[in-house]
Design a protein around this motif. Structure first.
Motif, PDB file in Angstrom:
ATOM      1  N   ILE A   1       0.300  -7.640   9.315  1.00 44.02           N
ATOM      2  CA  ILE A   1       0.388  -9.044   8.843  1.00 44.02           C
ATOM      3  C   ILE A   1       0.347  -9.999  10.033  1.00 44.02           C
ATOM      4  CG2 ILE A   1       1.445 -10.644   7.233  1.00 44.02           C
ATOM      5  CD1 ILE A   1       2.952  -8.423   5.949  1.00 44.02           C
TER       6      ILE A   1
ATOM      7  N   HIS B   1       0.835  -1.200   0.000  1.00 40.49           N
ATOM      8  CA  HIS B   1       0.000   0.000   0.000  1.00 40.49           C
ATOM      9  C   HIS B   1       0.879   1.265   0.000  1.00 40.49           C
ATOM     10  CE1 HIS B   1      -3.699  -2.200   0.493  1.00 40.49           C
ATOM     11  NE2 HIS B   1      -3.182  -2.861   1.507  1.00 40.49           N
TER      12      HIS B   1
ATOM     13  N   MET C   1      -4.681  -7.355   2.650  1.00 44.12           N
ATOM     14  CA  MET C   1      -3.400  -7.994   2.354  1.00 44.12           C
ATOM     15  C   MET C   1      -3.621  -9.190   1.449  1.00 44.12           C
ATOM     16  SD  MET C   1      -0.252  -7.377   3.200  1.00 44.12           S
ATOM     17  CE  MET C   1       1.315  -8.152   2.828  1.00 44.12           C
TER      18      MET C   1
ATOM     19  N   VAL D   1      -5.223  -5.635   7.894  1.00 46.23           N
ATOM     20  CA  VAL D   1      -3.888  -6.225   7.729  1.00 46.23           C
ATOM     21  C   VAL D   1      -3.271  -6.556   9.084  1.00 46.23           C
ATOM     22  CG1 VAL D   1      -1.550  -5.838   6.848  1.00 46.23           C
ATOM     23  CG2 VAL D   1      -3.518  -5.011   5.543  1.00 46.23           C
TER      24      VAL D   1
ATOM     25  N   ASP E   1      -8.203  -1.225   9.319  1.00 41.85           N
ATOM     26  CA  ASP E   1      -7.016  -2.057   9.113  1.00 41.85           C
ATOM     27  C   ASP E   1      -7.362  -3.540   9.217  1.00 41.85           C
ATOM     28  OD1 ASP E   1      -4.512  -3.065   8.865  1.00 41.85           O
ATOM     29  OD2 ASP E   1      -3.758  -2.293  10.767  1.00 41.85           O
TER      30      ASP E   1
END
Length: 416
Positions: free
Chosen positions: A41, A14, A379, A38, A36
């Motif tokens: 991760i 991103h 993601m 993600v 969010d």
């Protein structure tokens, strides 16, 4: 603010620059808000800047910011290892060491395995991801981009198909491939360990077949092979339990930890049977920053929040919301590219595929941009980079989770 000093070999998903975050929301330097999904991760199971973790970091920073544990022990390391050993759901005595990352935990696990067995051969699985260091690259079940242009890797390492309902590989097929491996490639008595993710992350949230996992455990017991469970992404409540190996009905010999272990502060660990962790000579394990006091304080605060009741409630809430919304998308034919729902608990992937079932990576690239513009960060994952990886904090407020799913739905409708 320039990115010219950053290596071009780092792939940035991103192209935004973040300034701050709170739980499941982040803001960029222009003040734009994003939901969010993600979570660093998989690092932020408790969200951005969890108050209890922030306070633990602040308090510890006034007492001791660093000491190398192998030079002199410190209280946060000792306290956290005691708590962590009690948190691991196995029946045997647990010992371990703290590291700076999951990849470092994997590297040290390989050292431990060699010391305990006197063997060097490792068996991993197609689609696996265990890190970016040189030894862990060889464990990864995917070449591009991780193994390209790096030359000969440490070995020997062999790979088997990963059996899962999520990828269509059956237990019987994986066992057949294993039989071939032991008859053609390597003697089973030369194998030191198997390393497996109970739910593969990078591959698109593929949950391991339970029957295969139990067959693998029996084989390891019969042949004195060690079994390593990589819980770096699937651990600390992501699947609704403390760790994903519990759903498989097995106990691994070693467990790799990282990501959400310390609420966003770099920390990892390799834990397991005490007899294994004690096989190397004194000085064989350790590291300058491994088990930093501030990281340990953050990890202790993280464990304070991770009661079984909390984990089940958080996992159930997210799972029900995601599954319900996915089913409604399928029923209403929201997008012709909507494929399978993968994973378990709150560790879920959504596949984008063409009508004939082939992956649709171009549509996922389009979706990432559409969602980002609308205020949602996603993601990618999967062999063809065609599976959305949902990693919202477990603590995401219900209304924020629904808002994020609303944005995802609207963007799915725009795919072409």
């Amino acid at each position: 603010m320039s990115s010219e000093s950053i290596s071009r070999s780092i792939n940035i998903v991103h192209p935004v620059t973040l300034s701050h975050g709170k739980n499941a929301e982040v803001w960029d330097i222009d003040g734009k808000r994003y939901i969010d999904f993600v979570g660093g991760i998989g690092v932020l199971n408790l969200g951005h800047c969890h108050p209890r973790i922030v306070e633990a970091i602040r308090e510890q920073a006034t007492r001791l910011t660093h000491y190398a544990f192998n030079a002199a022990p410190h209280v946060p390391y000792l306290d956290f290892m005691d708590r962590l050993a009690a948190f691991i759901p196995v029946d045997y005595p647990v010992s371990g060491m703290l590291t700076n990352s999951g990849a470092e935990a994997a590297e040290n696990a390989l050292k431990i395995v060699r010391g305990a067995t006197g063997r060097t051969a490792v068996i991993a699985f197609d689609g696996a991801f265990h890190g970016r260091t040189l030894a862990t690259l060889n464990l990864n079940g995917k070449v591009a981009p991780y193994k390209q242009k790096v030359g000969v890797l440490p070995g020997p390492v062999y790979h088997l198909p990963f059996p899962s309902e999520d990828n269509g590989v059956t237990c019987a097929e994986a066992l057949k491939a294993m039989d071939r491996l032991f008859s053609v490639e390597i003697d089973v008595d030369d194998v030191a360990c198997f390393i497996v993710e109970p739910v593969q992350g990078e591959a698109g949230f593929l949950a391991m077949d339970v029957e295969f996992a139990q067959a693998l455990r029996r084989l390891c017991d019969e042949k004195n092979i060690l079994l390593i469970a990589d819980e770096i992404q699937s651990g600390f409540g992501r699947t609704g339990q403390r760790f994903a190996f519990s759903r498989l009905g097995i106990e691994p010999d070693l467990i790799l930890l990282g990501k959400s272990i310390a609420g966003g502060v770099p920390l990892g660990a390799v834990v397991g049977r005490k007899s294994l962790l004690d096989t190397l000579p004194k000085g064989g394990l350790g590291g300058t920053y491994s088990g930093n006091p501030i990281a340990c304080a953050a990890a202790l605060a993280t464990l304070d929040e991770m009661s079984d009741a909390n984990l089940q409630a958080w996992g159930t809430q997210q799972e029900e919301a995601i599954v319900s919304r996915y089913q409604s998308w399928r029923a209403s034919k929201t997008s012709p590219f909507l494929g399978r729902l993968t994973g378990v608990g709150a560790m879920r992937g959504i596949e984008l595929a063409h009508a004939d079932g082939t992956p649709a990576p171009a549509q996922l690239t389009q979706l990432l941009a559409l969602a980002r513009e609308a205020g949602l960060l996603l993601m990618p994952s999967g062999k063809s980079r065609h599976i959305i990886r949902l990693l919202a904090p477990l603590t995401t407020e219900a209304n924020v989770l629904e808002e994020g799913l609303d944005i995802l739905e609207a963007c799915l409708k725009k795919l072409a």
